[in-house]
Design a protein around this motif. Structure first.
Motif, short mmCIF file in Angstrom:
data_model
loop_
_atom_site.label_atom_id
_atom_site.label_comp_id
_atom_site.label_asym_id
_atom_site.label_seq_id
_atom_site.Cartn_x
_atom_site.Cartn_y
_atom_site.Cartn_z
N LYS A 95 -22.37 4.91 38.78
CA LYS A 95 -21.77 5.70 37.71
C LYS A 95 -22.88 6.40 36.94
O LYS A 95 -23.91 5.79 36.65
CB LYS A 95 -20.96 4.81 36.77
CG LYS A 95 -19.84 4.02 37.44
CD LYS A 95 -18.77 4.94 38.01
CE LYS A 95 -17.63 4.10 38.59
NZ LYS A 95 -16.60 4.97 39.21
N THR A 127 -24.81 10.45 35.63
CA THR A 127 -25.01 11.88 35.83
C THR A 127 -25.95 12.14 37.00
O THR A 127 -26.63 11.23 37.48
CB THR A 127 -25.62 12.52 34.56
OG1 THR A 127 -26.95 11.99 34.37
CG2 THR A 127 -24.78 12.21 33.33
N THR A 145 -23.24 9.81 42.90
CA THR A 145 -22.29 9.55 41.82
C THR A 145 -21.16 10.57 41.90
O THR A 145 -21.41 11.77 42.08
CB THR A 145 -22.97 9.63 40.43
OG1 THR A 145 -21.96 9.58 39.41
CG2 THR A 145 -23.79 10.91 40.27
N LYS A 146 -19.94 10.11 41.80
CA LYS A 146 -18.79 11.00 41.87
C LYS A 146 -18.62 11.81 40.59
O LYS A 146 -17.78 12.72 40.55
CB LYS A 146 -17.52 10.19 42.17
CG LYS A 146 -17.48 9.64 43.60
CD LYS A 146 -16.16 8.95 43.90
CE LYS A 146 -16.12 8.46 45.34
NZ LYS A 146 -14.85 7.77 45.66
N THR A 147 -19.39 11.49 39.56
CA THR A 147 -19.35 12.28 38.32
C THR A 147 -20.55 13.23 38.26
O THR A 147 -20.97 13.64 37.17
CB THR A 147 -19.33 11.35 37.09
OG1 THR A 147 -20.40 10.41 37.17
CG2 THR A 147 -18.01 10.59 37.01
N ASP A 148 -21.08 13.57 39.41
CA ASP A 148 -22.20 14.49 39.52
C ASP A 148 -21.78 15.88 39.02
O ASP A 148 -20.79 16.43 39.49
CB ASP A 148 -22.66 14.57 40.98
CG ASP A 148 -24.04 15.17 41.15
OD1 ASP A 148 -24.30 16.23 40.55
OD2 ASP A 148 -24.85 14.59 41.89
N GLY A 149 -22.52 16.44 38.07
CA GLY A 149 -22.17 17.76 37.55
C GLY A 149 -22.98 18.89 38.15
O GLY A 149 -22.82 20.04 37.77
N ARG A 169 -21.17 17.17 31.81
CA ARG A 169 -21.46 15.74 31.79
C ARG A 169 -22.95 15.44 31.79
O ARG A 169 -23.38 14.35 31.39
CB ARG A 169 -20.82 15.07 33.01
CG ARG A 169 -19.30 14.96 32.94
CD ARG A 169 -18.75 14.36 34.21
NE ARG A 169 -17.31 14.14 34.11
CZ ARG A 169 -16.53 13.92 35.15
NH1 ARG A 169 -17.04 13.89 36.37
NH2 ARG A 169 -15.23 13.73 35.00
#
Length: 278
Positions: free
Chosen positions: A233, A235, A210-214, A21
């Motif tokens: 929201k 990266t 962020t819960k979409t942290d890669g 991501r």
């Protein structure tokens, strides 16, 4: 979060996160320029307070230039961390950050704000715990200050950095030698102790995640207090150019400044002026 309530998880673990991501970081950088916040519209303005920005792992102050320029546009006095590349022992880097804090405090005559991205946020929290009398607030962006849970690629890279640091151990200051526990959860250097202790209760803090942290497990990036933790929201890398992050920064800096003024007025009321007698 008071020190006695803070829990630091010492064991380091891999976190199998969607690192792919992070390729979208460029879209966040571009999208920022199309948002009113980038030009200083719709956000509270500062009054010249010092704000020090601290880069993340392997990064330097250079990639936070955009953030610094924006802070200047909305009325703050931005400072680079001057820690160099964030690929050195944190116990040495935090000393450099403390020097910058001391300079900013001296030049502005008031407490300073710290904004740290990723590992830079951990350094910021450590510095604030060591020198709380000169810090007004700490804002972290994707900073795993509760424990290291990162993508395997990041942990493998950090091991290589640690190997290089150990190879030049002879160049370290005599009062900060490498110890057997360095780079582990059992390390007891000044930096490690400061991180494990948490921040003093009065110090204004904000944890952006962020819960979409890669890169890192977002659960390691929060205090557990809904009033302090703010989700966006995007990266992990893009937090440095995320328009929602910029809005939060402006609001939280303003909140900290207002609370500081109110606290000062309560604890140091203006001297009573007697009415003139005619």
């Amino acid at each position: 979060m008071a020190g006695k309530q803070f829990v630091f998880i010492e064991d380091e673990q891999w976190a199998f996160l969607p690192i792919w991501r992070e390729v979208f970081v460029g879209t966040e950088w571009l999208a920022l320029r199309g948002r009113p916040v980038y030009y200083g519209f719709g956000v509270p303005r500062g009054d010249g307070a010092a704000v020090i920005t601290v880069p993340g792992f392997l990064g330097s102050d250079l990639y936070l230039t955009e953030l610094n320029l924006w802070l200047g546009r909305i009325g703050y006095k931005p400072y680079r961390s001057n820690i160099g590349r964030n690929a050195e022992c944190p116990d040495l880097l935090v000393d450099k950050l403390l020097d910058t804090i001391g300079r900013a405090y001296s030049e502005t005559g008031d407490k300073v704000h710290l904004i740290g991205h990723s590992l830079g946020g951990i350094l910021s929290r450590a510095a604030a715990a060591i020198m709380p009398d000169k810090i007004l607030s700490v804002i972290t962006m994707g900073s795993p200050f509760r424990g290291i849970r990162s993508h395997p690629t990041v942990l493998i890279t950090s091991k290589e950095v640690q190997r290089r640091i150990r190879a030049r151990a002879h160049t370290r200051p005599a009062h900060k030698p490498l110890r057997n526990g360095c780079f582990t959860g059992s390390c007891n250097c000044e930096f490690a102790q400061a991180i494990k202790s948490g921040l003093p209760e009065p110090l204004h803090q904000t944890a952006i995640y962020t819960k979409t942290d890669g890169i890192v497990d977002w659960r390691m990036c929060i205090t557990g207090n809904a009033n302090l933790d703010h989700e966006v929201k995007g990266t992990h890398c893009g937090l440095a150019w995320n328009s929602d992050v910029y809005k939060l920064i402006a609001q939280r800096l303003d909140d900290a400044e207002n609370e500081h003024v109110e606290f000062t007025m309560r604890t140091h009321p203006a001297p009573f002026e007697a009415a003139s007698v005619v």
